[in-house]
Design a protein around this motif. Structure first.
Motif: not given
Length: 320
Positions: A8-13, A31-32, A35-44, A46-51
């Protein structure tokens, strides 16, 4: 209701995550950030960073969040590179899916929408690809996407899992200037990066059996693709039975050379592309009918090619 969006931190996700939030559905993102970007995750969200390859991490995410459904987009998505890195591709796309399905079973999560790909069809001989077209992938990437569909279907037989797979074609454009396609391999970002750097965009292969010798693809806007995920999730949540797989295609193809010409018109930058050797694993033509998805209320492409290019260019220049 909370849906987990892997990748969900990727372009499509990230577009998918935004579409879920806009529909009033809570979102957790795995998202690990490879290739994604933390700044792409929309406000609201919850990001869990991992593989997803880390089974213990995946189980922990399900332990800590009330997940009711999953959109599975995470994976290694580069068909050409997968030919050189098959073991990596299988680990990221197959092992990860096994871990995800295991966690879903352990936590009794009933629904999954799987991000599949036109790559499952390989170099399809049909003028228009339908869901009945034979699946003959020509790259490890396409093979892993097809295996992912099989895994999910087999798990559905065993556990009653509600599911569908959405087979994407070439996803382009942007619904917001703050999210752009940053892939090092996709056509649109490759061309835009070259133009912004004052370099000449490249065409990989001009001797394919197509009208102008360049690959022909079916381009769809990322916002329309994201909306299809939400529609599929809502139908699965309502207990509806969906087809095992749907094509998200426009039914019309555009060649790479034609894309280049339209990009020159939209950006106002005149250029003549440099032609290089074809990349291994790239089929000559993939164009799909989206009639099944449209008929089942999942899919309606709303954007023209010019709008796709213009929105993608706006995002690329915003990011750059």
């Amino acid at each position: 209701m909370t849906w987990l969006v892997t990748g969900g931190a990727g372009y499509i996700g990230s577009h998918v995550a935004r579409a879920f939030l806009d529909s009033g559905i809570d979102v957790v993102v795995i998202d690990d950030l490879s290739s994604g970007h933390e700044g792409f995750v929309p406000e609201g969200a919850v990001l869990e960073r991992g593989s997803l390859v880390d089974a213990g991490f995946v189980e922990r995410v399900f332990d800590e969040h009330p997940v009711t459904g999953v959109v599975h987009l995470a994976g290694f998505k580069y068909a050409g590179v997968s030919v050189q890195r098959p073991l990596h591709t299988y680990t990221q796309n197959v092992t990860a899916t096994v871990n995800l399905l295991s966690a879903m079973q352990n936590h009794e999560v009933p629904s999954i929408v799987f991000s599949s790909s036109a790559a499952v069809y390989g170099n399809a001989p049909a003028e228009f690809v339908t869901e009945a077209t034979a699946t003959t992938p020509e790259s490890p990437y396409g093979e892993t996407k097809l295996i992912g569909e099989w895994l999910i279907a087999d798990q559905a037989v065993a556990s009653g899992l509600r599911h569908t797979a959405l087979r994407y074609f070439n996803v382009v454009g942007s619904a917001t200037p703050v999210v752009s396609d940053t892939s090092p391999h996709n056509l649109f970002p490759l061309v835009f990066r070259a133009l912004l750097a004052g370099q000449t965009p490249k065409i990989f292969g001009d001797d394919y059996p197509t009208p102008d010798g360049t690959c022909v693809r079916d381009y769809v806007h990322v916002a329309d693709v994201a909306a299809a995920h939400v529609a599929a999730a809502q139908k699965l949540d309502a207990g509806e039975t969906l087809a095992p797989a749907y094509n998200l295609g426009s039914g019309s193809g555009v060649s790479v050379r034609e894309i280049m010409s339209e990009m020159a018109a939209v950006t106002g930058i005149d250029f003549t592309p440099e032609v290089l050797a074809a990349r291994p694993g790239d089929p000559a033509r993939i164009v799909a009918s989206g009639e099944l998805a449209t008929g089942d209320g999942l899919w309606m492409p709303h954007h023209t090619l010019t709008e796709m290019i213009a929105s993608a260019w706006q995002a690329a220049t915003h990011a750059g």
